[in-house]
Write an enzyme that holds these catalytic residues in place. Sequence first.
Site, PDB file in Angstrom:
ATOM      1  N   CYS A   3       0.861  -1.189   0.000  1.00  0.00           N
ATOM      2  CA  CYS A   3       0.000   0.000   0.000  1.00  0.00           C
ATOM      3  C   CYS A   3       0.896   1.238   0.000  1.00  0.00           C
ATOM      4  O   CYS A   3       1.714   1.403   0.908  1.00  0.00           O
ATOM      5  CB  CYS A   3      -0.904  -0.021   1.231  1.00  0.00           C
ATOM      6  SG  CYS A   3      -1.753   1.539   1.538  1.00  0.00           S
ATOM      7  N   ASP A  29      -0.472  16.374  -1.958  1.00  0.00           N
ATOM      8  CA  ASP A  29      -0.773  15.465  -3.078  1.00  0.00           C
ATOM      9  C   ASP A  29       0.282  15.665  -4.170  1.00  0.00           C
ATOM     10  O   ASP A  29       0.676  16.793  -4.478  1.00  0.00           O
ATOM     11  CB  ASP A  29      -2.174  15.748  -3.631  1.00  0.00           C
ATOM     12  CG  ASP A  29      -2.676  14.618  -4.508  1.00  0.00           C
ATOM     13  OD1 ASP A  29      -3.633  13.929  -4.107  1.00  0.00           O
ATOM     14  OD2 ASP A  29      -2.104  14.407  -5.612  1.00  0.00           O
ATOM     15  N   HIS A  45      -4.133   1.366   8.658  1.00  0.00           N
ATOM     16  CA  HIS A  45      -4.670   1.100   7.322  1.00  0.00           C
ATOM     17  C   HIS A  45      -6.152   0.750   7.388  1.00  0.00           C
ATOM     18  O   HIS A  45      -6.549  -0.203   8.055  1.00  0.00           O
ATOM     19  CB  HIS A  45      -3.906  -0.038   6.619  1.00  0.00           C
ATOM     20  CG  HIS A  45      -4.450  -0.305   5.241  1.00  0.00           C
ATOM     21  ND1 HIS A  45      -3.905   0.245   4.107  1.00  0.00           N
ATOM     22  CD2 HIS A  45      -5.534  -1.012   4.838  1.00  0.00           C
ATOM     23  CE1 HIS A  45      -4.626  -0.114   3.057  1.00  0.00           C
ATOM     24  NE2 HIS A  45      -5.625  -0.890   3.481  1.00  0.00           N
ATOM     25  N   ASN A  85     -13.005   9.886  -1.902  1.00  0.00           N
ATOM     26  CA  ASN A  85     -13.506   9.055  -2.987  1.00  0.00           C
ATOM     27  C   ASN A  85     -13.571   7.608  -2.518  1.00  0.00           C
ATOM     28  O   ASN A  85     -12.680   7.144  -1.806  1.00  0.00           O
ATOM     29  CB  ASN A  85     -12.574   9.156  -4.207  1.00  0.00           C
ATOM     30  CG  ASN A  85     -12.534  10.573  -4.771  1.00  0.00           C
ATOM     31  OD1 ASN A  85     -13.528  11.280  -4.768  1.00  0.00           O
ATOM     32  ND2 ASN A  85     -11.367  10.994  -5.247  1.00  0.00           N
ATOM     33  N   GLY A  91     -14.028   6.962  -7.920  1.00  0.00           N
ATOM     34  CA  GLY A  91     -12.729   7.393  -8.431  1.00  0.00           C
ATOM     35  C   GLY A  91     -11.589   7.178  -7.457  1.00  0.00           C
ATOM     36  O   GLY A  91     -10.555   7.850  -7.538  1.00  0.00           O
ATOM     37  N   HIS A  98      -8.399   8.061   2.588  1.00  0.00           N
ATOM     38  CA  HIS A  98      -7.771   9.385   2.566  1.00  0.00           C
ATOM     39  C   HIS A  98      -8.809  10.441   2.257  1.00  0.00           C
ATOM     40  O   HIS A  98      -9.776  10.193   1.539  1.00  0.00           O
ATOM     41  CB  HIS A  98      -6.622   9.450   1.550  1.00  0.00           C
ATOM     42  CG  HIS A  98      -7.005   9.042   0.164  1.00  0.00           C
ATOM     43  ND1 HIS A  98      -7.124   7.712  -0.222  1.00  0.00           N
ATOM     44  CD2 HIS A  98      -7.326   9.765  -0.930  1.00  0.00           C
ATOM     45  CE1 HIS A  98      -7.483   7.654  -1.487  1.00  0.00           C
ATOM     46  NE2 HIS A  98      -7.621   8.889  -1.953  1.00  0.00           N
ATOM     47  N   HIS A 100      -9.134  14.310   0.763  1.00  0.00           N
ATOM     48  CA  HIS A 100      -8.492  15.412   0.048  1.00  0.00           C
ATOM     49  C   HIS A 100      -8.928  16.721   0.711  1.00  0.00           C
ATOM     50  O   HIS A 100     -10.133  16.969   0.845  1.00  0.00           O
ATOM     51  CB  HIS A 100      -8.941  15.448  -1.416  1.00  0.00           C
ATOM     52  CG  HIS A 100      -8.610  14.213  -2.200  1.00  0.00           C
ATOM     53  ND1 HIS A 100      -7.559  14.147  -3.088  1.00  0.00           N
ATOM     54  CD2 HIS A 100      -9.195  12.980  -2.240  1.00  0.00           C
ATOM     55  CE1 HIS A 100      -7.522  12.947  -3.650  1.00  0.00           C
ATOM     56  NE2 HIS A 100      -8.508  12.222  -3.149  1.00  0.00           N
TER      57      HIS A 100
END
Length: 112
Positions: A3, A29, A45, A85, A91, A98, A100
């Site tokens: 990962c 990012d 995780h 997402n 997507g 995570h 954004h």
Amino acid sequence: MDCIFCKIISGDIPSEKVFENEKVLAFKDINPMAPVHILIIPKEHIDGADMLSDSNADIVKDIMLAAKQIAQSFNLDNGWRVVTNVGNDGGQTVRHLHFHLLGGKKLNTELA
Ligand code: 5GP
Ligand code: ZN
């Protein structure tokens, strides 16, 4: 586990960190969609928001409080957006939960 975000947490893959505490890491990012584009992830995780449950969802509170703190540190006084997402239709390309954090410009109002 194979990962990339776990490898960023372990330091095996370098990243530009902007925030870290015991449970949460945030970094820039690699392919920014806005002047400020930060990824906020749990150090534990979790595949994605579809894998949240009563036993692990407390992390979402930590992530949102981190988002607020990071937004303040980048002076996003005019506003900002948090997006996660999920799965193919959502997507999601990296199967490590995570969020954004986007800002630094007037963001597109079309969400989908
Ligand atoms: P997703 O499409 O899964 O919601 O978002 C994954 C995000 O991770 C993308 O915006 C992509 O640019 C970012 N990303 C993928 N690999 C790396 C990496 O190795 N380092 C960093 N900093 N970002 C990455
Ligand atoms: Zn992971």
